[in-house]
Enzyme design. Structure first.
Site, PDB file in Angstrom:
ATOM      1  N   LYS A 126       0.862  -1.352   0.384  1.00 28.36           N
ATOM      2  CA  LYS A 126      -0.039   0.042  -0.245  1.00 28.36           C
ATOM      3  C   LYS A 126       1.153   1.095  -0.269  1.00 28.36           C
ATOM      4  O   LYS A 126       1.827   1.008   0.888  1.00 28.36           O
ATOM      5  CB  LYS A 126      -1.163   0.058   1.241  1.00 28.36           C
ATOM      6  N   HIS A 160     -12.556  10.386  12.646  1.00 25.95           N
ATOM      7  CA  HIS A 160     -13.013   9.162  11.470  1.00 25.95           C
ATOM      8  C   HIS A 160     -13.630   8.290  11.655  1.00 25.95           C
ATOM      9  O   HIS A 160     -14.862   7.626  11.218  1.00 25.95           O
ATOM     10  CB  HIS A 160     -12.189  10.088  10.399  1.00 25.95           C
ATOM     11  N   SER A 186      -5.649  10.332  17.796  1.00 29.46           N
ATOM     12  CA  SER A 186      -4.785  10.687  17.380  1.00 29.46           C
ATOM     13  C   SER A 186      -3.367  11.264  18.721  1.00 29.46           C
ATOM     14  O   SER A 186      -2.624  12.172  18.166  1.00 29.46           O
ATOM     15  CB  SER A 186      -4.846  11.995  16.438  1.00 29.46           C
ATOM     16  N   THR A 215      -2.969   4.255  18.288  1.00 25.85           N
ATOM     17  CA  THR A 215      -0.883   4.694  18.087  1.00 25.85           C
ATOM     18  C   THR A 215      -0.113   4.021  17.432  1.00 25.85           C
ATOM     19  O   THR A 215      -1.026   2.396  17.447  1.00 25.85           O
ATOM     20  CB  THR A 215      -0.608   4.462  19.286  1.00 25.85           C
ATOM     21  N   LYS A 217       2.812   8.719  20.040  1.00 23.62           N
ATOM     22  CA  LYS A 217       1.396   8.454  20.415  1.00 23.62           C
ATOM     23  C   LYS A 217       1.323   7.255  21.543  1.00 23.62           C
ATOM     24  O   LYS A 217       2.097   6.919  21.584  1.00 23.62           O
ATOM     25  CB  LYS A 217       0.583   7.470  19.138  1.00 23.62           C
ATOM     26  N   GLY A 234      -3.714  -2.584  18.480  1.00 23.75           N
ATOM     27  CA  GLY A 234      -3.140  -2.920  16.789  1.00 23.75           C
ATOM     28  C   GLY A 234      -2.874  -2.269  16.218  1.00 23.75           C
ATOM     29  O   GLY A 234      -3.738  -0.602  16.215  1.00 23.75           O
TER      30      GLY A 234
HETATM   31  P1  NAD Z   1      -9.265  12.109  13.252  1.00 22.35           P
HETATM   32  O1  NAD Z   1      -8.108  12.923  13.162  1.00 22.35           O
HETATM   33  O2  NAD Z   1     -10.716  11.962  12.544  1.00 22.35           O
HETATM   34  O3  NAD Z   1     -10.173  11.897  15.001  1.00 22.35           O
HETATM   35  C1  NAD Z   1      -9.169  12.414  15.872  1.00 22.35           C
HETATM   36  C2  NAD Z   1      -9.455  11.635  17.282  1.00 22.35           C
HETATM   37  O4  NAD Z   1      -8.250  12.001  18.090  1.00 22.35           O
HETATM   38  C3  NAD Z   1     -10.721  13.581  17.683  1.00 22.35           C
HETATM   39  O5  NAD Z   1     -11.914  12.081  18.024  1.00 22.35           O
HETATM   40  C4  NAD Z   1     -10.084  13.713  18.536  1.00 22.35           C
HETATM   41  O6  NAD Z   1     -10.646  14.634  19.488  1.00 22.35           O
HETATM   42  C5  NAD Z   1      -8.795  12.901  19.230  1.00 22.35           C
HETATM   43  N1  NAD Z   1      -7.556  13.693  19.847  1.00 22.35           N
HETATM   44  C6  NAD Z   1      -7.282  15.058  18.679  1.00 22.35           C
HETATM   45  N2  NAD Z   1      -6.266  14.978  20.318  1.00 22.35           N
HETATM   46  C7  NAD Z   1      -6.615  14.285  21.156  1.00 22.35           C
HETATM   47  C8  NAD Z   1      -6.120  14.397  22.419  1.00 22.35           C
HETATM   48  N3  NAD Z   1      -4.727  15.852  22.736  1.00 22.35           N
HETATM   49  N4  NAD Z   1      -5.779  13.533  23.305  1.00 22.35           N
HETATM   50  C9  NAD Z   1      -7.145  12.991  23.739  1.00 22.35           C
HETATM   51  N5  NAD Z   1      -7.522  12.787  22.243  1.00 22.35           N
HETATM   52  C10 NAD Z   1      -7.176  13.280  20.825  1.00 22.35           C
HETATM   53  O7  NAD Z   1      -8.362  10.903  12.990  1.00 22.35           O
HETATM   54  P2  NAD Z   1      -9.078   9.320  12.486  1.00 22.35           P
HETATM   55  O8  NAD Z   1      -8.451   9.324  11.488  1.00 22.35           O
HETATM   56  O9  NAD Z   1      -9.571   8.976  13.523  1.00 22.35           O
HETATM   57  O10 NAD Z   1      -6.946   8.745  13.293  1.00 22.35           O
HETATM   58  C11 NAD Z   1      -7.557   8.429  14.874  1.00 22.35           C
HETATM   59  C12 NAD Z   1      -5.935   7.729  14.781  1.00 22.35           C
HETATM   60  O11 NAD Z   1      -6.038   6.414  14.389  1.00 22.35           O
HETATM   61  C13 NAD Z   1      -4.806   8.675  14.292  1.00 22.35           C
HETATM   62  O12 NAD Z   1      -4.288   7.846  15.279  1.00 22.35           O
HETATM   63  C14 NAD Z   1      -4.816   7.386  13.456  1.00 22.35           C
HETATM   64  O13 NAD Z   1      -2.909   7.742  13.068  1.00 22.35           O
HETATM   65  C15 NAD Z   1      -4.596   5.839  13.862  1.00 22.35           C
HETATM   66  N6  NAD Z   1      -4.830   5.391  12.445  1.00 22.35           N
HETATM   67  C16 NAD Z   1      -4.729   4.059  13.101  1.00 22.35           C
HETATM   68  C17 NAD Z   1      -4.884   2.661  12.442  1.00 22.35           C
HETATM   69  C18 NAD Z   1      -4.141   1.296  12.502  1.00 22.35           C
HETATM   70  O14 NAD Z   1      -4.748   0.383  11.673  1.00 22.35           O
HETATM   71  N7  NAD Z   1      -4.242   1.241  13.898  1.00 22.35           N
HETATM   72  C19 NAD Z   1      -5.506   2.940  10.977  1.00 22.35           C
HETATM   73  C20 NAD Z   1      -5.543   4.403  10.360  1.00 22.35           C
HETATM   74  C21 NAD Z   1      -5.363   5.188  12.025  1.00 22.35           C
END
Ligand code: NAD
Length: 321
Positions: free
Chosen positions: A67, A138, A199, A221, A226, A292
């Site tokens: 990817k 999201h 995040s 994370t 993170k 995860g």
């Molecule tokens: P997003 O920007 O849509 O949402 C971010 C979320 O984090 C919101 O709920 C926001 O309120 C919260 N947030 C922001 N700052 C914060 C803080 N200081 N303390 C606590 N919460 C806080 O992002 P998203 O697209 O929903 O992605 C969320 C996370 O998931 C990201 O870190 C992304 O990298 C990770 N992710 C992980 C995988 C995986 O396979 N594990 C896959 C995709 C995304």
């Protein structure tokens, strides 16, 4: 080569197909039949973008690929596009010829939600009733939908650092016929399962907020630095992951390992539970935690399922090489 563009993914990929593909590839990883390649991630010095590659080879499933994609922070305001952009490329493992190009944006959200659901299926208590959500962005909506389809939860409770985002999550729960209640962090003690998907770079959920017998799926994370939950929680829990190497370096376990609370040997790939090599949850009081981090093989497994469906339905664009 088969081409399945982003706009077609929603019609081709069900949450069940995504769950099945991720469960199968986690099992193949734990059995030593599939492995991920080292991740490449680069700051481009252009548009403030982060770009990289996640690849792997599933020998059992005959799936090879990568990817390619990343994060373009100005996409939404400058182009009206979402900030995360990715594309999956699949190759014939026998010849090395390219087989398929698949849109990777929706796929990423669905495969991430499938991973936490696989952990809920294999590690949560069968009598779990209350689902707790930490995060409301999201990914959180995809996580919530998948969790509610995986297990018959009776109620959803949620906390978010930005409380104004919670109504979006409540709408998803209510659309699926499950009541939603916003809570403070101590209120999450009512949850039997907690999904964290933020995040954040500092822990929100503390060990004191989690009751005995809870299953946690920590999904946010995926980068060094993170952190969503207190490291002490991993010291108390039985820790599972998608891939140990990622979990201890870029996952939630990085902090507990750095603090000397657990070692890499204390983290079990969930595939071992799926395969029956590890018994999984051992009691109704045990706290289980799935770290995860997101591996390339998840993307490839789901992309392969999409291509098969698209070809079977005559919907893929097939171009000669
Ligand atoms: P997003 O920007 O849509 O949402 C971010 C979320 O984090 C919101 O709920 C926001 O309120 C919260 N947030 C922001 N700052 C914060 C803080 N200081 N303390 C606590 N919460 C806080 O992002 P998203 O697209 O929903 O992605 C969320 C996370 O998931 C990201 O870190 C992304 O990298 C990770 N992710 C992980 C995988 C995986 O396979 N594990 C896959 C995709 C995304």
């Amino acid at each position: 080569m088969a081409i399945v563009p982003e706009g077609m993914i929603a019609d081709l990929l069900t949450r069940k197909a995504s769950f099945d593909a991720v469960e199968k590839v986690f099992a193949a990883m734990a059995a030593g039949d599939a492995y991920n390649f080292p991740v490449v991630r680069e700051a481009l010095g252009h548009e403030d973008a982060l770009y990289g590659f996640k690849g792997g080879f599933d020998r059992a499933g005959g799936v090879l690929g990568l990817k390619a994609g990343g994060y373009w922070p100005h996409n939404l305001e400058r182009r009206g596009l979402i900030n995360h952009q990715s594309t999956v490329f699949l190759f014939d493992p026998d010849s090395g010829r390219v087989k398929a190009m698949v849109g990777g944006n929706l796929l990423t959200a669905l495969r991430t939600a499938a991973a936490s659901s696989v952990s809920i299926r294999h590690l949560a208590r069968a009598d779990a009733k209350v689902l707790g959500m930490v995060g409301a962005g999201h990914q959180a909506k995809f996580q919530l939908r998948a969790a509610l389809e995986t297990h018959a939860f009776e109620k959803v409770i949620g906390w978010n650092y930005h409380p104004e985002m919670l109504p979006g999550l409540a709408a998803v729960a209510e659309e699926m016929g499950v009541p939603f209640q916003a809570v403070d962090l101590p209120g999450l003690a009512e949850a039997d399962v907690i999904v964290t998907i933020t995040s954040s770079f500092a822990p929100s959920l503390m060990a004191a907020h989690v009751s005995p017998g809870t299953h946690l799926a920590c999904m946010g994370t995926d980068t060094k630095g993170k952190q969503e939950v207190e490291a002490a929680l991993l010291g108390k829990a039985t820790v599972f992951c998608d891939e140990v190497a990622q979990s201890v370096s870029i996952g939630e376990a990085q902090h507990a390992v750095a603090a000397g609370l657990i070692g890499a040997g204390d983290v079990t790939p969930i595939g071992a539970v799926i395969n029956g090599a590890h018994p999984g949850r051992s009691s109704a009081e045990e706290i289980t935690l799935f770290d995860g981090t997101g591996v390339g093989l998840q993307d490839l497994a789901v992309a392969d399922a999409i291509v098969e469906t698209a070809l079977a339905r005559g919907l893929a664009t097939v171009v000669p090489l």
